[in-house]
Design an enzyme around this catalytic site. Structure first.
Site, PDB file in Angstrom:
ATOM      1  N   SER A  29       4.540  -2.648  -6.165  1.00 58.66           N
ATOM      2  CA  SER A  29       3.971  -1.433  -6.774  1.00 58.66           C
ATOM      3  C   SER A  29       4.709  -0.179  -6.334  1.00 58.66           C
ATOM      4  CB  SER A  29       2.513  -1.262  -6.351  1.00 58.66           C
ATOM      5  OG  SER A  29       1.714  -2.194  -7.003  1.00 58.66           O
ATOM      6  N   HIS A  60       4.494  -1.784 -12.785  1.00 59.63           N
ATOM      7  CA  HIS A  60       5.192  -3.078 -12.777  1.00 59.63           C
ATOM      8  C   HIS A  60       5.804  -3.310 -14.157  1.00 59.63           C
ATOM      9  CE1 HIS A  60       3.873  -4.796  -8.887  1.00 59.63           C
ATOM     10  NE2 HIS A  60       2.854  -4.006  -9.049  1.00 59.63           N
ATOM     11  N   HIS A  82       0.415 -10.995 -10.685  1.00 61.49           N
ATOM     12  CA  HIS A  82      -0.651 -11.158  -9.685  1.00 61.49           C
ATOM     13  C   HIS A  82      -1.740 -12.053 -10.255  1.00 61.49           C
ATOM     14  CE1 HIS A  82       1.061  -7.074  -9.309  1.00 61.49           C
ATOM     15  NE2 HIS A  82       0.865  -7.179  -8.010  1.00 61.49           N
ATOM     16  N   GLU A  85      -4.602 -10.555 -12.391  1.00 58.89           N
ATOM     17  CA  GLU A  85      -4.399 -10.257 -13.810  1.00 58.89           C
ATOM     18  C   GLU A  85      -5.005 -11.357 -14.693  1.00 58.89           C
ATOM     19  OE1 GLU A  85      -0.289  -8.523 -14.677  1.00 58.89           O
ATOM     20  OE2 GLU A  85      -0.062  -9.091 -12.579  1.00 58.89           O
ATOM     21  N   ALA A 112       3.303  -3.129  -1.791  1.00 56.63           N
ATOM     22  CA  ALA A 112       2.529  -2.014  -1.240  1.00 56.63           C
ATOM     23  C   ALA A 112       1.331  -2.648  -0.545  1.00 56.63           C
ATOM     24  CB  ALA A 112       2.072  -1.090  -2.355  1.00 56.63           C
ATOM     25  N   ASN A 233      -1.284   3.236   2.461  1.00 59.50           N
ATOM     26  CA  ASN A 233      -2.584   3.840   2.826  1.00 59.50           C
ATOM     27  C   ASN A 233      -3.131   3.071   4.019  1.00 59.50           C
ATOM     28  OD1 ASN A 233      -2.922   1.764   0.413  1.00 59.50           O
ATOM     29  ND2 ASN A 233      -4.746   1.606   1.727  1.00 59.50           N
TER      30      ASN A 233
HETATM   31  N1  HPA Z   1      -5.619  -3.129   0.040  1.00 53.93           N
HETATM   32  C1  HPA Z   1      -5.113  -4.086  -0.760  1.00 53.93           C
HETATM   33  N2  HPA Z   1      -3.999  -3.948  -1.452  1.00 53.93           N
HETATM   34  C2  HPA Z   1      -3.333  -2.786  -1.324  1.00 53.93           C
HETATM   35  C3  HPA Z   1      -3.782  -1.745  -0.501  1.00 53.93           C
HETATM   36  C4  HPA Z   1      -5.007  -1.925   0.224  1.00 53.93           C
HETATM   37  O1  HPA Z   1      -5.485  -1.055   0.962  1.00 53.93           O
HETATM   38  N3  HPA Z   1      -2.883  -0.735  -0.593  1.00 53.93           N
HETATM   39  C5  HPA Z   1      -1.904  -1.156  -1.448  1.00 53.93           C
HETATM   40  N4  HPA Z   1      -2.168  -2.394  -1.877  1.00 53.93           N
END
Ligand code: HPA
Length: 274
Positions: A29, A60, A82, A85, A112, A233
């Protein structure tokens, strides 16, 4: 999905290019811009390749890019599939199995992910040392595809030598890097705060909705695998902010320069082994 299906898809790729890449990348991502670095690119949409499922997630693009990076022939999945999906894990890993059939021997998975380790900050990277498959599924369920054993060993899912090269590349790019355990979940909901506390407690360092099925199938097919998370994050409840795919893509976007530099270095350092 049968060997016959795989051979058809690999033969389709062989007709599209004279390149025979040994190195492949899956771009997660917000990280798909790396494919723009490819020279002499041939781009093939997943929907045009026999037996490939189409990608449905924003960020994507859903195409295979074949070309060269620093003179090294490569295959890039610009956008991944994924299970959330609505695909089976067998469908998710079909492109990677095809690439193995096409001659790929080395694979770098990128994603990500949410950080669980208190040392992590958004924009950091994590090189996977290991994973936990908490997706509730496994791509090897069903008749064993005769590319590997029925019961594959998972002592070292991520190749130590590839990890070393990846770490060196990230260092050159001046990225903040961790090494750790990736917890693979199904999604598409982000986790609850209680789930995050659980994943931390059992030894997870990052959590995400991809990668583990791909690693399992790639190892089954005998590929050397490394994987890199962009920590976009902190896990739910570890910071005040609510999670959104837009923010995930934004942070990945901002990390893209370092990501690109590190992956180019990685490719160069691997060239003599391929
Ligand atoms: N959780 C799951 N998948 C993710 C996250 C997350 O915090 N951040 C990016 N992909």
């Amino acid at each position: 999905m049968t060997m016959e299906n795989l051979r058809e898809s690999a033969a389709f790729l062989q007709k599209k290019t004279a390149l025979r890449p040994k190195l492949a990348f899956v771009l997660g991502s917000g990280l798909s811009g790396f494919a723009d670095k490819v020279e002499g690119a041939v781009r093939i949409r997943y929907s045009d390749i026999p037996h490939f499922a189409a990608s449905t997630v924003e960020g994507h693009p859903g195409q295979l890019v074949l070309g060269t990076l620093a003179g090294v022939p490569v295959a890039l999945m610009q956008g991944r599939l994924h299970a959330y999906e609505g695909l089976t894990q067998q469908q998710v890993v079909f492109p990677l199995r095809t690439l193995a059939q096409f001659g790929v021997t080395h694979l770098l998975l990128t994603n990500a992910a949410g950080g669980l380790n208190p040392k992590m900050k958004p924009g950091d990277f994590m090189v996977l040392r290991d994973h936990m498959n908490l997706t509730g599924a496994n791509p090897l369920v069903g008749a064993n595809l005769p590319v590997g054993p029925r019961f594959p060993d998972m002592t070292e899912p991520y190749d130590k030598k590839l990890n070393k090269l990846l770490l060196a590349g990230l260092k050159k790019a001046k990225a903040r890097v961790h090494q750790g355990v990736y917890v693979g979940v199904l999604g598409p909901t982000y986790e609850t705060a209680a789930e995050i506390r659980f994943y931390r407690k059992i030894g997870g360092d990052a959590v995400g909705m991809s990668t583990v099925a791909e690693t399992i199938a790639a190892r089954h097919a005998g590929l050397h695998v490394a994987a890199l998370s962009c920590i976009t994050n902190l896990g739910t409840g570890l910071s005040q902010v609510k999670l959104s795919h837009e923010d995930v893509k934004d942070v990945a976007d901002r990390a893209a320069n370092k990501f690109t530099l590190a992956l180019l270095e990685f490719t160069k350092s691997l060239a003599s082994e391929l």
